[in-house]
Write a protein that holds these residues in place. Structure first.
Motif, PDB file in Angstrom:
ATOM      1  N   VAL A 158       0.674  -1.105  -0.037  1.00 57.80           N
ATOM      2  CA  VAL A 158      -0.049  -0.150  -0.121  1.00 57.80           C
ATOM      3  C   VAL A 158       0.884   1.361   0.010  1.00 57.80           C
ATOM      4  O   VAL A 158       1.796   1.451   0.739  1.00 57.80           O
ATOM      5  N   VAL A 159       0.703   2.097  -1.028  1.00 59.52           N
ATOM      6  CA  VAL A 159       1.294   3.235  -1.176  1.00 59.52           C
ATOM      7  C   VAL A 159       0.632   4.616  -1.022  1.00 59.52           C
ATOM      8  O   VAL A 159      -0.506   4.621  -1.607  1.00 59.52           O
ATOM      9  N   ARG A 160       0.880   5.580  -0.247  1.00 56.94           N
ATOM     10  CA  ARG A 160       0.211   6.734  -0.202  1.00 56.94           C
ATOM     11  C   ARG A 160       0.974   7.721  -1.311  1.00 56.94           C
ATOM     12  O   ARG A 160       2.223   8.086  -0.788  1.00 56.94           O
ATOM     13  N   VAL A 161       0.328   8.534  -1.987  1.00 57.53           N
ATOM     14  CA  VAL A 161       1.160   9.377  -2.896  1.00 57.53           C
ATOM     15  C   VAL A 161       0.555  10.655  -2.495  1.00 57.53           C
ATOM     16  O   VAL A 161      -0.679  11.071  -2.622  1.00 57.53           O
ATOM     17  N   ARG A 162       1.201  11.460  -2.107  1.00 52.79           N
ATOM     18  CA  ARG A 162       0.906  12.891  -1.593  1.00 52.79           C
ATOM     19  C   ARG A 162       1.537  14.089  -2.333  1.00 52.79           C
ATOM     20  O   ARG A 162       2.966  13.908  -2.139  1.00 52.79           O
ATOM     21  N   ARG A 163       1.155  14.801  -3.147  1.00 52.90           N
ATOM     22  CA  ARG A 163       1.962  15.712  -3.847  1.00 52.90           C
ATOM     23  C   ARG A 163       2.862  15.379  -4.886  1.00 52.90           C
ATOM     24  O   ARG A 163       3.964  15.893  -4.705  1.00 52.90           O
ATOM     25  N   GLY A 164       2.603  14.156  -5.209  1.00 49.39           N
ATOM     26  CA  GLY A 164       3.646  13.582  -6.105  1.00 49.39           C
ATOM     27  C   GLY A 164       4.976  12.725  -5.268  1.00 49.39           C
ATOM     28  O   GLY A 164       5.764  12.270  -5.749  1.00 49.39           O
ATOM     29  N   ARG A 165       4.728  12.741  -3.824  1.00 48.00           N
ATOM     30  CA  ARG A 165       5.554  11.953  -3.181  1.00 48.00           C
ATOM     31  C   ARG A 165       4.977  10.854  -2.613  1.00 48.00           C
ATOM     32  O   ARG A 165       4.197  10.818  -2.057  1.00 48.00           O
ATOM     33  N   PRO A 166       5.869   9.707  -2.654  1.00 45.84           N
ATOM     34  CA  PRO A 166       5.039   8.228  -2.466  1.00 45.84           C
ATOM     35  C   PRO A 166       5.481   7.964  -0.731  1.00 45.84           C
ATOM     36  O   PRO A 166       6.673   8.266  -0.405  1.00 45.84           O
ATOM     37  N   ARG A 167       4.893   7.317  -0.094  1.00 48.37           N
ATOM     38  CA  ARG A 167       5.116   6.889   1.261  1.00 48.37           C
ATOM     39  C   ARG A 167       4.596   5.423   1.316  1.00 48.37           C
ATOM     40  O   ARG A 167       3.433   5.120   1.119  1.00 48.37           O
ATOM     41  N   VAL A 168       5.324   4.328   1.397  1.00 45.33           N
ATOM     42  CA  VAL A 168       4.845   3.024   1.517  1.00 45.33           C
ATOM     43  C   VAL A 168       4.338   2.642   3.028  1.00 45.33           C
ATOM     44  O   VAL A 168       5.277   3.023   3.981  1.00 45.33           O
ATOM     45  N   PRO A 212       7.974   2.651  -5.764  1.00 40.79           N
ATOM     46  CA  PRO A 212       7.262   3.729  -5.150  1.00 40.79           C
ATOM     47  C   PRO A 212       7.126   5.050  -6.272  1.00 40.79           C
ATOM     48  O   PRO A 212       5.999   5.691  -6.244  1.00 40.79           O
ATOM     49  N   ALA A 213       8.342   5.441  -6.542  1.00 42.58           N
ATOM     50  CA  ALA A 213       8.421   6.779  -7.330  1.00 42.58           C
ATOM     51  C   ALA A 213       7.720   6.503  -8.814  1.00 42.58           C
ATOM     52  O   ALA A 213       7.090   7.407  -9.202  1.00 42.58           O
ATOM     53  N   ALA A 214       7.924   5.295  -9.179  1.00 43.34           N
ATOM     54  CA  ALA A 214       7.141   5.001 -10.500  1.00 43.34           C
ATOM     55  C   ALA A 214       5.721   5.114 -10.215  1.00 43.34           C
ATOM     56  O   ALA A 214       4.758   5.531 -11.449  1.00 43.34           O
ATOM     57  N   VAL A 215       5.056   4.513  -9.154  1.00 42.98           N
ATOM     58  CA  VAL A 215       3.730   4.548  -8.949  1.00 42.98           C
ATOM     59  C   VAL A 215       3.396   5.933  -8.805  1.00 42.98           C
ATOM     60  O   VAL A 215       2.251   6.514  -9.429  1.00 42.98           O
ATOM     61  N   ALA A 216       4.140   7.134  -8.208  1.00 38.62           N
ATOM     62  CA  ALA A 216       3.751   8.307  -7.817  1.00 38.62           C
ATOM     63  C   ALA A 216       3.745   9.173  -9.343  1.00 38.62           C
ATOM     64  O   ALA A 216       2.800  10.009  -9.495  1.00 38.62           O
ATOM     65  N   ARG A 217       4.609   8.780 -10.124  1.00 35.80           N
ATOM     66  CA  ARG A 217       4.640   9.330 -11.545  1.00 35.80           C
ATOM     67  C   ARG A 217       3.256   9.044 -12.277  1.00 35.80           C
ATOM     68  O   ARG A 217       2.621   9.772 -13.034  1.00 35.80           O
ATOM     69  N   ARG A 218       2.843   7.889 -12.239  1.00 42.22           N
ATOM     70  CA  ARG A 218       1.600   7.413 -12.735  1.00 42.22           C
ATOM     71  C   ARG A 218       0.430   7.923 -11.951  1.00 42.22           C
ATOM     72  O   ARG A 218      -0.425   8.367 -12.623  1.00 42.22           O
ATOM     73  N   VAL A 219       0.556   8.012 -10.690  1.00 40.25           N
ATOM     74  CA  VAL A 219      -0.719   9.040  -9.891  1.00 40.25           C
ATOM     75  C   VAL A 219      -0.659  10.332 -10.398  1.00 40.25           C
ATOM     76  O   VAL A 219      -1.910  10.920 -10.869  1.00 40.25           O
TER      77      VAL A 219
END
Length: 255
Positions: A158-168, A212-219
């Protein structure tokens, strides 16, 4: 017969995708869940190096209603039996929970996880052959009242993406089986615009080391939750995915 307007179930919407029904390689299936969530599944782009008992052993569900939003991603082991049973149990219990007033997230995530545990135990009891040891990784997310509650078994994430930044938000642990101990539910306060992305390990493996960064880019690139799910799955497939893939996304607008 049309549904009675007083029936609270008509106010909840949900989708369930079972991997064995989406077994074609180089294809993906994505479903929107209201305007706030989406789910998707794929058998991957190439066959698994170690053949699975089923052509796609993942399962995923998403439900949204006036009481909250629930998503779950399951990655099966030794067949899709446990994954499918867990996801169906989550969907069944979540639908009852989210049709009324906002849910107590801690109690809700505990309730759906307990139902999943019971369902997997039953799936193992009736299984035969190698499937008797069926198990699953599973991540469940309940979002209500500006707060997310998460529980993870195995290596889904589970990853939270906030303002382009991911946190697992998740931690790997034992798979869900009939004797599994339940991990402690984790609480996360949310802000408007946050996204929660839930993925199977096949997605993480094939998005690369910096997944995680790859997920954030797609968000950031996705205009809608279903667009994000599609982009995440496609990214893993473009990473030469030789594994089953599943993803769920919740877009948060607390307050």
């Amino acid at each position: 017969m049309p549904a009675d307007s007083s029936d609270p179930a008509r106010h909840a919407v949900g989708e369930v995708l079972h991997g064995p029904m989406h077994a074609a390689l180089d294809a993906r299936t994505v479903r929107a869940v209201a305007a706030v969530a989406a789910i998707g599944v794929s058998a991957g782009r190439y066959p698994k190096a170690v053949p699975a008992l089923d052509a796609n052993e993942d399962a995923v569900t998403g439900l949204a209603g006036p009481g909250g939003t629930v998503v779950a991603v399951a990655d099966g082991h030794l067949g899709a039996d446990a994954a499918g049973a867990a996801v169906e149990a989550v969907a069944r219990r979540a639908r009852r929970l989210i049709t009324g007033r906002p849910v107590d997230g801690r109690r809700a995530v505990t309730a759906v996880v307990n139902e999943a545990l019971d369902a997997v135990a039953e799936a193992r009891r009736v299984a035969t052959g190698r499937r008797r040891d069926t198990a699953t990784a599973l991540s469940v997310v309940v979002v209500a009242g500006g707060t997310a509650w998460t529980v993870t078994f195995g290596d889904t994430a589970v990853v939270r993406v906030r303002r382009g930044r991911p946190r697992v938000l998740s931690r790997p642990g034992p798979f869900l089986a009939d004797t599994a101990a339940t991990p402690k539910a984790r609480r996360q306060r949310l802000r408007p615009g946050d996204h929660l992305v839930v993925i199977s390990d096949g997605v993480a493996d094939h998005l690369g080391r910096e997944w995680p960064a790859a997920v954030a880019r797609r968000v950031a690139a996705g205009a809608t939750p279903d667009g994000v799910v599609d982009a995440v799955l496609l990214g893993a497939m473009d990473g030469a995915a030789g594994d089953h893939l599943s993803c769920a996304v919740v877009r948060c607008d607390p307050g």
